[in-house]
Design a protein around this motif. Structure first.
Motif, PDB file in Angstrom:
ATOM      1  N   SER A  14       0.678  -0.835  -0.372  1.00 30.35           N
ATOM      2  CA  SER A  14      -0.401  -0.111   0.236  1.00 30.35           C
ATOM      3  C   SER A  14       0.779   1.400   0.002  1.00 30.35           C
ATOM      4  N   GLY A  15       1.988   1.194   0.214  1.00 30.69           N
ATOM      5  CA  GLY A  15       3.385   2.214   0.651  1.00 30.69           C
ATOM      6  C   GLY A  15       2.791   3.301   2.259  1.00 30.69           C
ATOM      7  N   LYS A  16       1.756   2.230   2.757  1.00 33.83           N
ATOM      8  CA  LYS A  16       1.932   2.740   4.062  1.00 33.83           C
ATOM      9  C   LYS A  16       2.966   2.078   4.289  1.00 33.83           C
ATOM     10  N   LYS A  17       3.529   2.784   6.096  1.00 32.77           N
ATOM     11  CA  LYS A  17       3.744   2.315   7.135  1.00 32.77           C
ATOM     12  C   LYS A  17       2.855   0.786   7.899  1.00 32.77           C
ATOM     13  N   TYR A  18       4.202  -0.364   8.103  1.00 30.74           N
ATOM     14  CA  TYR A  18       2.945  -1.574   8.675  1.00 30.74           C
ATOM     15  C   TYR A  18       2.430  -1.308  10.284  1.00 30.74           C
ATOM     16  N   LYS A  19       2.473   0.119  10.342  1.00 27.26           N
ATOM     17  CA  LYS A  19       2.212   0.234  11.838  1.00 27.26           C
ATOM     18  C   LYS A  19       0.665   1.261  11.297  1.00 27.26           C
ATOM     19  N   LYS A  20       0.689   1.598  10.105  1.00 28.80           N
ATOM     20  CA  LYS A  20      -1.103   2.424  10.061  1.00 28.80           C
ATOM     21  C   LYS A  20      -1.416   1.262   8.882  1.00 28.80           C
ATOM     22  N   CYS A  21      -1.266   0.259   8.551  1.00 22.34           N
ATOM     23  CA  CYS A  21      -1.872  -0.247   7.943  1.00 22.34           C
ATOM     24  C   CYS A  21      -2.372  -1.314   8.299  1.00 22.34           C
ATOM     25  N   HIS A  22      -1.167  -2.742   8.047  1.00 23.24           N
ATOM     26  CA  HIS A  22      -2.165  -4.162   8.881  1.00 23.24           C
ATOM     27  C   HIS A  22      -1.327  -4.984  10.255  1.00 23.24           C
ATOM     28  N   LEU A  23      -0.821  -3.647  10.695  1.00 20.42           N
ATOM     29  CA  LEU A  23      -0.469  -4.316  12.181  1.00 20.42           C
ATOM     30  C   LEU A  23      -1.841  -3.600  12.699  1.00 20.42           C
ATOM     31  N   PRO A  24      -2.780  -3.180  12.916  1.00 26.18           N
ATOM     32  CA  PRO A  24      -4.150  -3.419  13.623  1.00 26.18           C
ATOM     33  C   PRO A  24      -4.234  -4.075  13.102  1.00 26.18           C
ATOM     34  N   ILE A  25      -4.852  -4.208  11.725  1.00 28.66           N
ATOM     35  CA  ILE A  25      -5.886  -5.308  11.125  1.00 28.66           C
ATOM     36  C   ILE A  25      -5.378  -7.029  11.685  1.00 28.66           C
ATOM     37  N   GLU A  26      -3.750  -6.859  12.044  1.00 27.55           N
ATOM     38  CA  GLU A  26      -3.540  -8.464  12.874  1.00 27.55           C
ATOM     39  C   GLU A  26      -2.875  -8.081  14.158  1.00 27.55           C
ATOM     40  N   GLU A  27      -3.121  -7.657  15.103  1.00 28.68           N
ATOM     41  CA  GLU A  27      -3.339  -7.164  16.089  1.00 28.68           C
ATOM     42  C   GLU A  27      -5.177  -7.910  16.427  1.00 28.68           C
ATOM     43  N   LYS A  28      -5.265  -7.517  16.266  1.00 28.51           N
ATOM     44  CA  LYS A  28      -7.408  -7.573  16.132  1.00 28.51           C
ATOM     45  C   LYS A  28      -7.420  -9.022  15.834  1.00 28.51           C
ATOM     46  N   MET A  29      -6.419  -9.613  14.785  1.00 32.54           N
ATOM     47  CA  MET A  29      -6.813 -11.188  14.272  1.00 32.54           C
ATOM     48  C   MET A  29      -6.403 -11.853  15.286  1.00 32.54           C
ATOM     49  N   MET A  30      -5.143 -11.412  16.075  1.00 31.10           N
ATOM     50  CA  MET A  30      -5.045 -12.272  17.294  1.00 31.10           C
ATOM     51  C   MET A  30      -5.700 -12.419  18.252  1.00 31.10           C
ATOM     52  N   TYR A  31      -5.833 -10.982  18.401  1.00 30.71           N
ATOM     53  CA  TYR A  31      -7.217 -11.564  19.184  1.00 30.71           C
ATOM     54  C   TYR A  31      -8.332 -11.929  19.601  1.00 30.71           C
ATOM     55  N   TYR A  32      -8.627 -11.972  18.154  1.00 30.06           N
ATOM     56  CA  TYR A  32      -9.755 -13.206  17.661  1.00 30.06           C
ATOM     57  C   TYR A  32      -9.373 -14.336  18.056  1.00 30.06           C
ATOM     58  N   TYR A  33      -8.038 -14.514  17.448  1.00 30.27           N
ATOM     59  CA  TYR A  33      -7.571 -15.906  17.293  1.00 30.27           C
ATOM     60  C   TYR A  33      -7.393 -16.719  18.912  1.00 30.27           C
ATOM     61  N   ASN A  34      -7.259 -15.646  20.164  1.00 31.26           N
ATOM     62  CA  ASN A  34      -6.394 -16.043  20.598  1.00 31.26           C
ATOM     63  C   ASN A  34      -7.607 -16.404  21.483  1.00 31.26           C
ATOM     64  N   LYS A  35      -8.961 -16.052  21.358  1.00 38.37           N
ATOM     65  CA  LYS A  35     -10.654 -16.365  21.485  1.00 38.37           C
ATOM     66  C   LYS A  35     -11.149 -17.452  21.018  1.00 38.37           C
ATOM     67  N   GLY A  36     -10.304 -18.117  20.569  1.00 39.02           N
ATOM     68  CA  GLY A  36     -10.946 -19.552  20.039  1.00 39.02           C
ATOM     69  C   GLY A  36     -11.937 -19.200  18.508  1.00 39.02           C
ATOM     70  N   HIS A  37     -11.500 -17.932  17.672  1.00 40.44           N
ATOM     71  CA  HIS A  37     -12.013 -18.049  16.901  1.00 40.44           C
ATOM     72  C   HIS A  37     -11.108 -18.601  15.416  1.00 40.44           C
TER      73      HIS A  37
END
Length: 290
Positions: A14-37
């Motif tokens: 995308s040209g954006k920094k990782y922290k402004k692009c997919h990092l928040p998405i991946e952190e949110k995915m990990m949250y749901y993964y840790n809850k068993g989803h």
């Protein structure tokens, strides 16, 4: 994938920094993964560049269906529909995705009345007044895939057929409304199935939607008889189809023994299907082709 630092360019291009692009998405995915989803693999999240190419394929797919809509009528054969689809697609630089896919012999699927899906066009099948037909068009453009289908009513159709087609359209729209980012695939299936059952219909259980874009059929499988809050997490960047097959009678079906493709209702009652191809964004679902 190599570890990316927060200030590095995002892996998606995308040209954006990782922290402004997919990092928040991946952190949110990990949250749901840790809850068993169940969470999607990152390769199911289309990059901005891939999405733009897929959009172009989807635009052509829509144009092909529009070409069919202009011509379809009583007295024409389903082979004529196949010719329209093939010639329009090829003349605009595309490839009909069904042609030769796992041995399928035509460029489109045409499923009439009691045919649930995968009806094979033929010069011997003539549309007549009162028929309902699903035309399922899938397109490859520059290596990217798209897919959608429409129901067409030939002339004046019986009231029971009209109701089935209308309710199927409502089911798809309700499924689309349920396709919310950070919701679940099961939410879509529950919305579809609940509305079908409320109207006295059944939904085919083990044929459903699918991921699409880089391949014709990708993960995830999209069930339309699922429970809310279940199945895969809906993450921005996912692309899949919403395409319930709604039957007037039983959900059970048979597969044509001669051609190995055409799926029909077991009780020979009517079936209808409408297919949207959908991109999940942070702002909600976006229909790419229908």
């Amino acid at each position: 994938m190599e570890k990316i630092n927060r200030n590095d360019p995002c892996w998606c291009g995308s040209g954006k920094k990782y922290k402004k692009c997919h990092l928040p998405i991946e952190e949110k995915m990990m949250y749901y993964y840790n809850k068993g989803h169940i969470v999607p693999d990152l390769d199911l999240l289309k990059t901005p560049e891939e999405i733009e190419f897929i959009r172009k394929s989807a635009d052509l797919n829509t144009a092909v269906l529009d070409a069919v809509a202009r011509e379809i009528r009583a007295g024409m054969s389903t082979e004529e529909i196949n010719t329209i689809v093939h010639e329009y697609t090829v003349s605009h630089g595309g490839i009909p995705a069904p042609l030769n896919y796992e041995g399928y012999p035509k460029s489109v699927c045409t499923s009439i009345n009691n045919e649930i899906c995968h009806g094979i066009p033929s010069k011997d099948i003539i549309l007549k007044e009162g028929d309902i037909i699903n035309v399922d068009v899938s397109t490859i453009l520059d290596g990217y895939f798209s897919d959608a289908s429409r129901m067409f009513c030939i002339g004046e159709i019986p009231e029971n057929a009209r109701k089935l087609v209308d309710v199927t359209a409502e089911c798809v729209e309700l499924g689309l409304a349920a396709a919310k980012p950070w919701g679940f695939l099961g939410d879509i299936g529950h919305a579809v199935n609940s509305h079908a059952i409320a109207n006295g219909y059944s939904v085919v259980r083990d044929i459903g939607g699918h991921g699409i874009g880089l391949e014709f059929h990708e993960d995830p499988f999209v069930s339309f008889v699922s429970q809310p809050g279940t199945d895969m997490l809906l993450v921005p960047g996912m692309i899949f189809t919403i395409e319930p097959m709604v039957n007037e009678g039983t959900h059970k079906y048979t597969v044509d023994r001669k051609n190995g493709w055409t799926v029909r209702t077991k009780d020979n009652k009517l079936s209808a299907q409408i297919e949207y191809m959908v991109l999940i964004t942070e702002d909600g679902p976006e229909v790419l082709t229908k």
